[in-house]
Design an enzyme around this catalytic site. Structure first.
Site, PDB file in Angstrom:
ATOM      1  N   GLU A   1      37.357  78.286  62.177  1.00 43.77           N
ATOM      2  CA  GLU A   1      36.854  78.574  60.845  1.00 43.77           C
ATOM      3  C   GLU A   1      35.472  79.196  60.842  1.00 43.77           C
ATOM      4  O   GLU A   1      34.731  79.147  61.821  1.00 43.77           O
ATOM      5  CB  GLU A   1      36.847  77.299  60.014  1.00 43.77           C
ATOM      6  CG  GLU A   1      36.046  76.206  60.658  1.00 43.77           C
ATOM      7  CD  GLU A   1      36.315  74.835  60.054  1.00 43.77           C
ATOM      8  OE1 GLU A   1      37.424  74.609  59.554  1.00 43.77           O
ATOM      9  OE2 GLU A   1      35.401  74.016  60.080  1.00 43.77           O
TER      10      GLU A   1
ATOM     11  N   CYS B   1      28.158  81.395  59.251  1.00 48.35           N
ATOM     12  CA  CYS B   1      28.257  80.319  60.238  1.00 48.35           C
ATOM     13  C   CYS B   1      29.543  80.520  61.018  1.00 48.35           C
ATOM     14  O   CYS B   1      30.632  80.484  60.449  1.00 48.35           O
ATOM     15  CB  CYS B   1      28.263  78.985  59.498  1.00 48.35           C
ATOM     16  SG  CYS B   1      28.560  77.579  60.570  1.00 48.35           S
TER      17      CYS B   1
ATOM     18  N   CYS C   1      36.171  70.844  70.362  1.00 47.29           N
ATOM     19  CA  CYS C   1      34.915  70.638  71.096  1.00 47.29           C
ATOM     20  C   CYS C   1      35.158  69.574  72.156  1.00 47.29           C
ATOM     21  O   CYS C   1      35.935  68.644  71.928  1.00 47.29           O
ATOM     22  CB  CYS C   1      33.821  70.176  70.118  1.00 47.29           C
ATOM     23  SG  CYS C   1      32.179  70.102  70.859  1.00 47.29           S
TER      24      CYS C   1
ATOM     25  N   CYS D   1      30.566  63.774  69.271  1.00 45.44           N
ATOM     26  CA  CYS D   1      29.543  63.211  68.398  1.00 45.44           C
ATOM     27  C   CYS D   1      30.262  62.423  67.301  1.00 45.44           C
ATOM     28  O   CYS D   1      31.223  62.927  66.706  1.00 45.44           O
ATOM     29  CB  CYS D   1      28.673  64.315  67.817  1.00 45.44           C
ATOM     30  SG  CYS D   1      27.966  65.345  69.127  1.00 45.44           S
TER      31      CYS D   1
ATOM     32  N   CYS E   1      30.759  63.781  63.654  1.00 43.18           N
ATOM     33  CA  CYS E   1      31.232  65.158  63.497  1.00 43.18           C
ATOM     34  C   CYS E   1      32.741  65.203  63.543  1.00 43.18           C
ATOM     35  O   CYS E   1      33.355  64.664  64.472  1.00 43.18           O
ATOM     36  CB  CYS E   1      30.659  66.029  64.614  1.00 43.18           C
ATOM     37  SG  CYS E   1      31.381  67.681  64.671  1.00 43.18           S
TER      38      CYS E   1
ATOM     39  N   CYS F   1      32.006  71.743  58.767  1.00 43.61           N
ATOM     40  CA  CYS F   1      32.397  71.115  60.019  1.00 43.61           C
ATOM     41  C   CYS F   1      33.825  70.605  60.122  1.00 43.61           C
ATOM     42  O   CYS F   1      34.085  69.417  59.988  1.00 43.61           O
ATOM     43  CB  CYS F   1      31.444  69.960  60.321  1.00 43.61           C
ATOM     44  SG  CYS F   1      29.750  70.461  60.196  1.00 43.61           S
TER      45      CYS F   1
END
Ligand code: SAH
Ligand code: SF4
Length: 412
Positions: free
Chosen positions: A121, A134, A141, A145, A148, A387
């Site tokens: 995205e 962005c 990932c 975290c 997130c 996010c």
């Protein structure tokens, strides 16, 4: 073929494939994301003599990245016979758009898909004096975290340079921001004086979408080189910010080889809390991270390092935390600004956002110590422009879609 080594914990990448080539099924070679020299080599391999290959690659590079023209038929300074020859062998694509949304506040969000079917995205945030895009660097990932949402997904793969540059190209398409002026009648690629890039909407890029950009170093670097190239998208490195969770061993190289602004996801001021919420801290601790920031090439009072700090209720938001943050920045003599990010909740998250009063107080403590500490205004809340959230919404929807399709099939 080379497979990118990702330092640290490695999730298995399901399909071994070259890391920097955008895959295609029809045999044509995707030029999006390739450097001028790569395009030259491909043209030579396809049969052009070296001089022709050099000239044509220069022209094509300019058309693709500077003018946003991907159809060889429109490349008017290339001979009429050569245009179909190129079109048979090469293609200049864009990431596929799965879904595009516009928020009440003007924020736009795109859910994109790679040619091999992975969603990622991109978000565009317009402000009075700037427009920030962005972009994502990976699908998923490797890091986890705890606040997130992307961290809950496994890494599917690194995005290719084409998929990274493609995001910026797509945004320019959507915003209608390619250079205006004479688009034909140019004698050769040198003659670029009679048009100019006059778009004002997309002025800044932040690598703050999905993924850890420094774990996809080569592709991010190559993509940003094209974005910054004067014959490419021609965006100043001062207008690009790379955000890292703290991949210390690659920070210096990022400064030297990419040269963009640095943002660091600090989020905590002591080992216990940072170990918990940004687990890469167990590998590269706070001291090491701040020392790497102090050594970041190009950081100065004019080009400050941004410390991102997500505001988590009763986790990292006390007065003591704010004072400690100031102390750390001063101890390492860092040219810093702090960006306070209200936590954006997602389903299943174990945190809450700090209260507005708490965030204000936290900001004031840092500000009173002479360090800028703006609170980032949440944007595009109505379209979940934060996010990893659109991807989830679309996945839910596509599952519903799949169910409908399955039901329709069963009825046949
Ligand atoms: N992987 C990189 C860049 C992508 S994340 C990094 O971690 O820096 C971009 C920023 O958004 C990071 O500061 C990240 O910590 C923050 N972020 C992630 N999830 C968030 C959430 N739910 N609410 C607020 N900020 C979040
Ligand atoms: Fe990855 Fe950044 Fe999310 Fe951490 S905050 S899980 S590094 S995308």
């Amino acid at each position: 073929m080379r497979q990118m080594q990702i330092p640290g914990h490695i999730d298995p990448v399901p399909v071994p494939r070259p890391d920097n080539v955008t895959p295609r099924a029809d045999g044509r070679v995707e030029l999006m994301g390739l450097k001028r020299e790569d395009i030259r080599d491909l043209f030579a391999e396809a049969g052009l003599d070296p001089k022709q290959a050099k000239l044509r690659s220069k022209q094509v590079f300019h058309w693709i990245y500077h003018r946003g023209v991907g159809d060889f038929a429109d490349m008017t300074d290339i001979s009429k016979t050569m245009r179909p020859w190129l079109a048979q062998r090469f293609i200049v694509g864009r990431p596929e758009i799965v879904e595009a949304q516009i928020s009440e506040d003007g924020t736009r969000k795109w859910l994109l898909q790679t040619a091999d079917g992975h969603d990622y995205e991109m978000v565009f945030i317009p402000d009075a004096d700037r427009g920030t895009l962005c972009i994502s660097s990976q699908v998923g990932c490797t890091l986890n975290c705890t606040f997130c949402h992307t961290g809950t997904m496994r890494l599917v793969r690194n995005l290719t340079p084409g998929e990274i540059v493609g995001q910026v190209m797509l945004a320019r398409d959507a915003l209608g921001e390619w250079p205006k002026g004479a688009m034909d009648g140019l004698d050769d690629a040198e003659d670029s004086g009679d048009y100019r890039a006059d778009g004002r909407l997309l002025t800044n890029i932040v690598l703050m979408g999905m993924g850890e950009p420094l774990y996809n170093f080569d592709n991010v670097r190559d993509a940003m080189k094209i974005v910054m190239h004067p014959e490419g998208l021609s965006l100043s490195r001062r207008r690009i910010t790379l955000s890292t969770s703290g991949v210390v061993p690659l920070m210096e190289r990022a400064g030297e080889e990419i040269g963009v602004n640095l943002a660091v996801s600090l989020h905590a001021t002591n080992k216990a809390v940072r170990d918990e919420i940004v687990p890469i801290n167990k590998k590269y601790g706070l001291e090491e991270l701040l020392a790497a920031c102090a050594a970041y090439p190009g950081a100065s009072n004019a080009r400050r390092i941004t410390f991102e700090y997500v505001m988590l209720k009763d986790k990292n938001d006390s007065d003591e935390d704010a004072h400690e943050l100031v102390r750390l920045i001063k101890r390492y003599d860092l040219p810093a600004k702090v960006n306070l990010i209200p936590f954006n909740p997602w389903q299943g998250a174990i945190y809450e956002c700090s209260t507005p009063e708490r965030i204000k107080r936290f900001s004031n403590i840092i500000f009173e110590a002479g360090i800028s500490a703006p609170v980032r205004t949440p944007r595009g809340r109505d379209i979940d422009a934060a996010c990893g959230q659109l991807k989830t919404a679309a996945e839910k929807k596509s599952r519903a879609q799949l169910d409908r399709e399955a039901a329709a099939l069963a009825e046949q």
